[in-house]
Write an enzyme that holds these catalytic residues in place. Structure first.
Site, PDB file in Angstrom:
ATOM      1  N   VAL A 612       1.427   2.555  -1.018  1.00  0.00           N
ATOM      2  CA  VAL A 612       2.197   3.806  -0.963  1.00  0.00           C
ATOM      3  C   VAL A 612       1.876   4.614  -2.218  1.00  0.00           C
ATOM      4  O   VAL A 612       2.230   4.215  -3.319  1.00  0.00           O
ATOM      5  CB  VAL A 612       3.723   3.530  -0.907  1.00  0.00           C
ATOM      6  CG1 VAL A 612       4.486   4.843  -0.826  1.00  0.00           C
ATOM      7  CG2 VAL A 612       4.065   2.618   0.250  1.00  0.00           C
ATOM      8  N   ALA A 614      -1.120   5.499  -3.721  1.00  0.00           N
ATOM      9  CA  ALA A 614      -2.260   5.148  -4.579  1.00  0.00           C
ATOM     10  C   ALA A 614      -1.766   4.508  -5.881  1.00  0.00           C
ATOM     11  O   ALA A 614      -1.114   3.465  -5.847  1.00  0.00           O
ATOM     12  CB  ALA A 614      -3.135   6.362  -4.833  1.00  0.00           C
ATOM     13  N   LEU A 616       0.445   5.716  -8.019  1.00  0.00           N
ATOM     14  CA  LEU A 616       1.792   6.081  -8.443  1.00  0.00           C
ATOM     15  C   LEU A 616       2.707   4.850  -8.442  1.00  0.00           C
ATOM     16  O   LEU A 616       2.674   4.050  -7.513  1.00  0.00           O
ATOM     17  CB  LEU A 616       2.372   7.139  -7.508  1.00  0.00           C
ATOM     18  CG  LEU A 616       1.769   8.535  -7.578  1.00  0.00           C
ATOM     19  CD1 LEU A 616       2.430   9.429  -6.544  1.00  0.00           C
ATOM     20  CD2 LEU A 616       1.947   9.121  -8.975  1.00  0.00           C
ATOM     21  N   GLU A 670      -8.129   8.123   5.282  1.00  0.00           N
ATOM     22  CA  GLU A 670      -8.486   6.776   5.691  1.00  0.00           C
ATOM     23  C   GLU A 670      -9.880   6.832   6.329  1.00  0.00           C
ATOM     24  O   GLU A 670     -10.363   7.919   6.694  1.00  0.00           O
ATOM     25  CB  GLU A 670      -7.480   6.243   6.719  1.00  0.00           C
ATOM     26  CG  GLU A 670      -6.086   6.012   6.165  1.00  0.00           C
ATOM     27  CD  GLU A 670      -6.030   4.846   5.201  1.00  0.00           C
ATOM     28  OE1 GLU A 670      -6.685   3.810   5.450  1.00  0.00           O
ATOM     29  OE2 GLU A 670      -5.331   4.970   4.176  1.00  0.00           O
ATOM     30  N   ASP A 681      -0.106   6.531   9.408  1.00  0.00           N
ATOM     31  CA  ASP A 681      -0.274   5.984   8.059  1.00  0.00           C
ATOM     32  C   ASP A 681       0.967   6.268   7.214  1.00  0.00           C
ATOM     33  O   ASP A 681       1.433   5.408   6.465  1.00  0.00           O
ATOM     34  CB  ASP A 681      -1.518   6.581   7.404  1.00  0.00           C
ATOM     35  CG  ASP A 681      -1.837   5.911   6.076  1.00  0.00           C
ATOM     36  OD1 ASP A 681      -2.017   4.682   6.062  1.00  0.00           O
ATOM     37  OD2 ASP A 681      -1.890   6.621   5.048  1.00  0.00           O
ATOM     38  N   LYS A 685       3.897   3.727   5.444  1.00  0.00           N
ATOM     39  CA  LYS A 685       4.336   3.807   4.053  1.00  0.00           C
ATOM     40  C   LYS A 685       5.854   3.868   3.943  1.00  0.00           C
ATOM     41  O   LYS A 685       6.450   3.173   3.102  1.00  0.00           O
ATOM     42  CB  LYS A 685       3.689   5.016   3.377  1.00  0.00           C
ATOM     43  CG  LYS A 685       2.179   4.898   3.233  1.00  0.00           C
ATOM     44  CD  LYS A 685       1.561   6.154   2.618  1.00  0.00           C
ATOM     45  CE  LYS A 685       0.061   6.009   2.454  1.00  0.00           C
ATOM     46  NZ  LYS A 685      -0.577   7.208   1.885  1.00  0.00           N
ATOM     47  N   GLY A 799      -7.515   9.497  -3.275  1.00  0.00           N
ATOM     48  CA  GLY A 799      -8.776   9.517  -4.022  1.00  0.00           C
ATOM     49  C   GLY A 799      -9.178   8.128  -4.438  1.00  0.00           C
ATOM     50  O   GLY A 799      -8.341   7.298  -4.819  1.00  0.00           O
TER      51      GLY A 799
END
Length: 817
Positions: A612, A614, A616, A670, A681, A685, A799
């Site tokens: 969830v 990246a 963070l 993705e 997706d 999350k 990213g």
């Protein structure tokens, strides 16, 4: 006098013998020397093999003897190259006479088809008899004043062939008498062998040359005893198992005895007692590095800097468990157990008993398992028949790992540290023993865990500033390759600042697997992986489990459901999991709960922060809230960097499909962009966040409000782009409606009151989601503590570089637990 003993490697060749003689010559300048020598390296094993072959009716024993003759002949020629023909002929005659005796002895064994302990002792004695004669002749050739002394005339034992016991009084008398009759600058004495009162050859046990040297040192009241071998002293652990093992400079007799008993091969256990009684210093030195300090064994060494002096092990162990309610409160059971084992001459290595008196557990050598079981079951046959005691239960394939150190006494926390280090690495302890002296803590574990256990403990007690971490990476694609780049760049920093030696042991993709247990070269891996052998996911799983490396972490940088399917097997082996893959955490709740439970049960990590947002710290923040007692009531979030990028960049001036292609090209989506655009997706999350907040929820409970026309989700990815282009007016209408209302489009995930939904929303100015730019994600946590003003976590949420950094952070978290 001084006694110097040289082991098999120190006299394995003419070159090594010359090195040993140089050491003796230097020592003889200070005081007379008794030089005790072993057989040429490998000779005793070869003699045993020849004897057993002969007893089995295998005529190949003669080939073994011929090879041994050739080896001793070659050593003699090199050692005596400069002596007279007469001297050389005398030495050759001695060597050939011994081999003639050996041949006749083996012929007798072959004819009888039997190899008794008495005959075996005689057979093995020829190794030391031959080597000592060669060494004495070489010393004489160099001008030394040498006397060859037959150890059978010096050391007296009983007639228990194979395990002879020394008669100390007679040995002392015989040594004193020989010294009086045969004074010399140097005595050369064959180790390992002795004789009984009838003159029959006996042996002192494998490694007995050390014992020979100690007996002679005690009898002569020597100034010192030196054991010359192929390592520079006793080590903190077996260097064959622990690369970072280091020499122990000074150690007490008691510590040395404990370590030698528990598998420190450098010293034969009985060696300590004779010199300890006389207070004779014992040096362990390296023939091939004579200037190294080695290890000094003494009465009162300086206090060691570490609590533990060394770690050692014994393999090939079987535990014998005698248990039953009929033992409780009844005297004599222990006596009967040990008496039964003693009658079969079975040595007990370890003993432990429960305070309930319901069971007694003893450790014996594996080869003694069958006779021990028969002896004990016969001894307790009446109690077993009556059901008061269970039949003896042997547990095989075990080993003992022991911590040894004088400083352990009255030092709290040692056992806790030991058990904690082993437990964190999935090493199960079958039995524990500790004496009242507190010099030794012994643990019984599976034999296959010995290497891992010793490395874990060495790291815990001797390398407090460094921890080795072993990574197995699956999926070196876009994110995975960035992760490997980051690891390569940060390895020096991690070692210097965090004390973490992070090694990538394996990299695997769907076709190949590259492995190096010592750590892969993280600059050349792409080319090497392409040439690496093929390996299935199941084989990769078994590779991780089979290598059984300490502090192992499986890093899943895929979206493969099959990869998520191996997590349970790895967690059950105390392999930590760091998952970029969302499949496991968003699978059936029962499976998610099982993985969380396995992580707790086996004291290892299951981390998936990058599922969830990246890099963070969304899941981490949520966990901190709940662990501190807060309750999450509501969550509102933009969790797709892809969708945020798309709606931030779509303004109707270019086709919606073109903006989506840009997001895919820049690595925000993705592998299949339909997962992002369909909302599934994002649904995964919010499901993961709801579960981490304590909610029991399935994927089917998430309401997905799709903004895509149904036709866009039919067919393959190219058909998806075609249909988006065909429905451009639909996307333009969504944008125009939001703009007309002064709002922006955001794909929002919502959780409240046990329900969750995801869908496209028009967000008004002033809302925390309104100004979300680029590929950023944001989560608003409304809790009992954050009621009106939410706790906000915001930042880049997509990213490859960012996601890789999130995986990296999870790896460090797992490594530091």
């Amino acid at each position: 006098m001084q006694v110097l003993k040289f082991g098999g490697t120190s006299v394995a060749s003419a070159e090594n013998i010359q090195k040993s003689l140089a050491i003796v010559a230097q020592a003889a300048v200070e005081a007379p020397v008794v030089m005790v020598v072993s057989a040429l390296g490998g000779t005793t094993d070869a003699l045993i093999g020849a004897g057993r072959a002969a007893a089995a009716g295998d005529a190949s024993y003669s080939e073994t003897l011929q090879l041994l003759l050739a080896r001793h002949d070659e050593a003699a020629r090199k050692l005596l190259a400069n002596v007279s023909e007469e001297t050389l002929a005398s030495v050759y005659e001695s060597v050939y006479d011994r081999f003639e005796e050996l041949t006749e002895l083996c012929k007798g064994i072959f004819a009888l088809g039997e190899l008794s302990n008495r005959t075996l002792d005689r057979l093995m004695s020829y190794g030391e008899l031959l080597s000592s004669r060669l060494v004495a002749a070489a010393a004489q050739a160099q001008g030394m004043h040498v006397v060859w002394a037959d150890a059978r005339q010096l050391i007296r034992t009983n007639s228990r062939f194979g395990t002879a016991e020394v008669d100390m009084v007679t040995t002392q008398q015989q040594v004193a008498s020989f010294k009086e009759k045969m004074p010399a600058e140097i005595w050369v004495v064959p180790g390992f062998i002795a004789a009984d009162s009838n003159g029959a050859t006996t042996t002192l046990g494998r490694g007995g040359s050390d014992y020979t040297a100690a007996l002679l040192a005690a009898a002569l009241d020597a100034e010192k005893l030196e054991i010359w071998t192929d390592v520079s002293g006793m080590m903190t652990a077996d260097p064959r198992l622990v690369r970072s093992a280091r020499p122990i400079a000074r150690i007490s007799y008691q510590e040395a005895m404990e370590l030698s008993h528990f598998g420190a091969k450098v010293l034969y256990p009985p060696t300590i007692q004779p010199v300890m009684q006389r207070g004779i210093p014992l040096w362990i030195k390296n023939t091939f590095a004579p200037d190294d300090y080695g290890t000094l064994v003494e009465v009162a060494p300086p206090r060691a800097a570490t609590v533990v002096q060394g770690i050692s092990s014994i393999g090939n162990l079987t535990l014998l468990n005698l248990e039953g309610s009929g033992m409780v409160g009844i005297p004599g059971f222990s006596k009967r157990l040990f008496a039964a084992l003693a009658r079969e001459r079975i040595n007990v290595i370890l003993i432990t008993q429960s305070s309930s008196e319901h069971s007694i557990c003893v450790g014996v050598n594996a080869q003694d398992t069958a006779p021990a079981q028969v002896a004990v079951d016969e001894e307790f046959a009446t109690e077993i028949a009556a059901g008061r005691i269970e039949p003896l239960r042997p547990e095989k394939d075990l080993a003992i790992v022991a911590l040894v150190g004088e400083n352990m006494k009255d030092h709290p926390g040692i056992s806790g540290k030991l058990f904690g280090a082993l437990g964190q690495n999935g090493v199960n302890i079958r039995a524990i023993a500790q004496g009242a002296s507190e010099k030794n803590i012994s643990t019984v574990i599976r034999a296959q865990d010995v290497r891992k256990a010793i490395n874990v403990l060495h790291e815990a007690f001797f390398e407090a500033t460094k921890k080795q971490v072993n990574l197995f990476i699956l999926g070196p694609g876009n994110v995975g390759s960035k992760l490997i780049e980051q690891l390569a760049r940060q390895q020096p920093h991690l070692l210097e600042k965090l004390g973490l030696q992070v090694r990538v042991v394996a990299i695997a993709n769907s076709r190949h697997c590259l492995v190096d247990e010592n750590g892969l070269d993280l600059t050349a891996w792409p080319e090497e992986l392409a040439q690496a052998p093929a390996q299935t996911l199941e084989e990769f799983t078994q590779l991780i489990i089979g290598r059984n490396l300490r502090n192992s972490i499986f890093v899943d940088v895929t979206a493969n459901p099959a990869a998520a399917g191996i997590y349970a097997d790895l967690l059950a082996k105390s392999v930590a999991i760091v998952a970029c893959n969302k499949v496991a955490a968003s699978s059936d709740y029962a499976h998610y709960a099982k993985l969380k439970s396995l992580s707790k049960e086996f004291n290892t990590s299951y981390l998936f922060e990058t599922n969830v947002g990246a890099a963070l710290p969304i899941i981490g923040t949520l966990n901190d809230l709940t662990r501190s007692g807060d309750v999450v009531r509501r969550m509102e979030a933009v969790l797709s960097g892809t969708l945020n990028f798309v709606f931030n960049n779509y303004d109707g001036s270019r086709p919606f499909a073109e903006v989506v292609r840009q997001a895919q090209a820049e690595g925000y989506t993705e592998p299949d962009p339909r997962l992002d655009l369909s909302g599934s997706d994002v649904a995964r999350k919010i499901l993961i966040l709801a579960r981490e907040a304590g909610q029991v929820m399935e994927m089917s409970d998430i309401e997905i409000e799709t903004f895509l026309p149904p036709a866009c989700l039919e067919g393959d990815v190219e058909a998806f782009y075609t249909q988006m282009a065909a429905h451009e007016s639909h996307f333009k209408a969504l944008y125009d409606a939001a703009t007309a209302a002064g709002k922006r489009l955001k794909f929002v995930a919502r959780y409240a009151d046990g329900r969750a939904a995801v869908g496209l929303q028009q967000v008004a100015p002033g809302h925390d989601l309104y100004d979300l730019r680029g590929k950023d994600n944001v989560v608003l946590f409304y809790t009992d503590r954050y009621v009106d003003q939410p706790l906000v976590v915001k930042g880049a949420g997509a990213g490859a570089e960012v996601t890789a950094s999130g995986v990296f952070a999870d790896i460090i978290r797992a490594a530091r637990l």
